[in-house]
Enzyme design. Structure first.
Site, mmCIF file in Angstrom:
data_model
loop_
_atom_site.group_PDB
_atom_site.id
_atom_site.type_symbol
_atom_site.label_atom_id
_atom_site.label_comp_id
_atom_site.label_asym_id
_atom_site.label_seq_id
_atom_site.Cartn_x
_atom_site.Cartn_y
_atom_site.Cartn_z
ATOM 1 C CB SER A 125 19.557 34.286 -46.701
ATOM 2 O OG SER A 125 18.531 34.087 -47.702
ATOM 3 C CG ASP A 137 21.192 32.281 -42.397
ATOM 4 O OD1 ASP A 137 22.229 32.154 -41.859
ATOM 5 O OD2 ASP A 137 20.504 31.547 -43.277
ATOM 6 C CG HIS A 158 23.012 24.398 -45.610
ATOM 7 N ND1 HIS A 158 23.861 25.119 -45.970
ATOM 8 C CD2 HIS A 158 22.544 25.097 -44.263
ATOM 9 C CE1 HIS A 158 24.291 26.303 -44.928
ATOM 10 N NE2 HIS A 158 23.304 26.132 -43.985
ATOM 11 C CG HIS A 208 24.803 26.977 -39.417
ATOM 12 N ND1 HIS A 208 25.704 27.819 -40.037
ATOM 13 C CD2 HIS A 208 24.202 27.626 -38.472
ATOM 14 C CE1 HIS A 208 25.743 28.929 -39.846
ATOM 15 N NE2 HIS A 208 24.841 28.966 -38.562
ATOM 16 N N GLY A 209 21.862 23.711 -40.805
ATOM 17 C CA GLY A 209 21.444 22.752 -41.614
ATOM 18 C C GLY A 209 20.401 21.823 -40.577
ATOM 19 C CB SER A 257 15.709 21.353 -43.006
ATOM 20 O OG SER A 257 15.271 22.714 -42.864
#
EC number: 4.1.2.13
Length: 360
Positions: A63, A110, A227, A266-267, A269
């Site tokens: 990132s 990222d 996120h 995405h996101g 986790s």
């Protein structure tokens, strides 16, 4: 047939048509490649070990903040110079070490929001310089995230960057629909929930516009992604929307493929295995993981420090004797390694969750 059977470069950083072949194969075999955020040589090693041990391809990504950390917190970053230098340093390090692990690696960057475009510009400058020498870009791919801007400007600007990347056969990932939560200094915790869900019409417009330029692109569509990690029930994912996107694009383009769009999750986790599995079945080929892995790395270091605290209070002197040295406990190579072990174990779980294990 495994991944290595379809790639021209079997190990190390892959680029161009090999990236396209990898994502095509992932859709056909219904698996997704974990995209692991790395911030140091230590986190790179932890991720590569996991991929090697699981006989799997992997995506390593930096990132803007992670790249700046790679350069060093003492380097100025007012004009993204630390982020550019750190990303380039990470790329050269990964290119140097990845072949030693015997696996194919996609080297990615990222989220790049509008305010961070100078960072992307600097990396593309490096890509073009590298291309002149090696006939391939330094990075396999980049991600441009203009999801907070108008759809029109998002698509127009993304197309401009894809035109720049296309001669190098470089992949470009874009985002449409905001990913909630907070990551790397970008906070979307207060956005309206409706903004978290992308419409099929927008996906088609993007696909039509970008495919006229290059086949090397993917779309991170919003389906409630957030996120960070939240309590169960606080995040409402709707992976079924991804199926609607694919069906709509197939109908509008007359494509023979049931999944014409390469999608990105995405996101990731904190999401459930069932949510991952459903999303992957609809053509997701890449899943981002960061927050879970940050905590996994910490847990190894934390547990070591707590277990060995009586050996870490001074350079000399411990329960075994006041003259006993503690170097073998406080040496950074010892406790950093503990973090690598627990992070690597968590990455291995992701390979299993995404059906990526033993795909080589």
């Amino acid at each position: 047939m495994g991944v290595k059977d379809i790639l021209s470069r079997k190990t190390g950083v892959i680029v161009g048509d090999d990236v396209l072949r990898l994502f095509q194969h992932a859709q056909e075999k219904v698996f997704a490649i974990p995209a692991i955020n790395v911030t140091s040589s230590s986190t790179v090693v932890a991720a590569l070990e996991a991929a090697r041990d699981k006989n799997s391809p992997i995506i390593l990504q930096v990132s803007q903040g992670g790249a700046a950390f790679f350069a060093g917190k003492g380097v100025p970053n007012g004009k993204q110079e630390a982020s550019v230098a750190g990303a380039i340093a990470a790329a050269h390090y990964i290119r140097s070490i990845a072949p030693s692990y015997g696996i194919p690696v996609v080297l990615h960057t990222d989220h790049c929001a509008k305010k961070l475009l100078p960072w992307l510009d600097g990396m593309l400058d490096a890509d073009e310089c590298y291309f002149k020498l090696h006939n391939e870009p330094l990075f396999s791919s980049h991600m441009i995230d203009l999801s907070e801007e108008s759809v029109e400007w998002n698509i127009e600007t993304t197309a401009k960057y894809l035109k720049r990347a296309a001669p190098m056969k470089q992949w470009l990932e874009m985002e449409i629909g905001i990913t909630g939560g907070e990551e790397d200094g970008v906070n979307n915790e207060s956005v309206d929930n409706n903004s978290l869900y992308t419409q099929p019409e927008d996906i088609y417009t993007i696909y039509k516009t970008l495919s006229a330029i290059s086949p090397y692109f993917s779309i991170a569509a919003g389906f409630g992604n957030v996120h960070g990690v939240y309590k169960p029930g606080n995040v409402r994912l709707h992976p079924e929307l991804l199926s609607k996107h694919q069906a709509y694009v197939k109908e509008k383009t007359g494509s023979s493929k049931n999944k014409p769009v390469y999608l990105v999750f995405h996101g990731g986790s904190g999401s459930t295995k069932a949510e991952f599995k459903e999303a992957i079945s609809y053509g997701v080929v890449k899943v981002n993981l960061d927050t879970d892995l940050q905590y996994a790395y910490l847990s190894g270091v934390r547990d070591f420090v707590l277990k060995k605290k009586d050996y870490l209070m001074s350079a000399v002197g411990n329960p075994e004797g006041e003259d006993k040295p503690n170097k073998k406990y406080f040496d950074p190579r010892v406790w950093i390694r503990e973090g690598e072990k627990t992070m690597s174990a968590r990455v291995q779980e992701a390979f299993d969750d995404f059906n990526t294990s033993n795909q080589l």
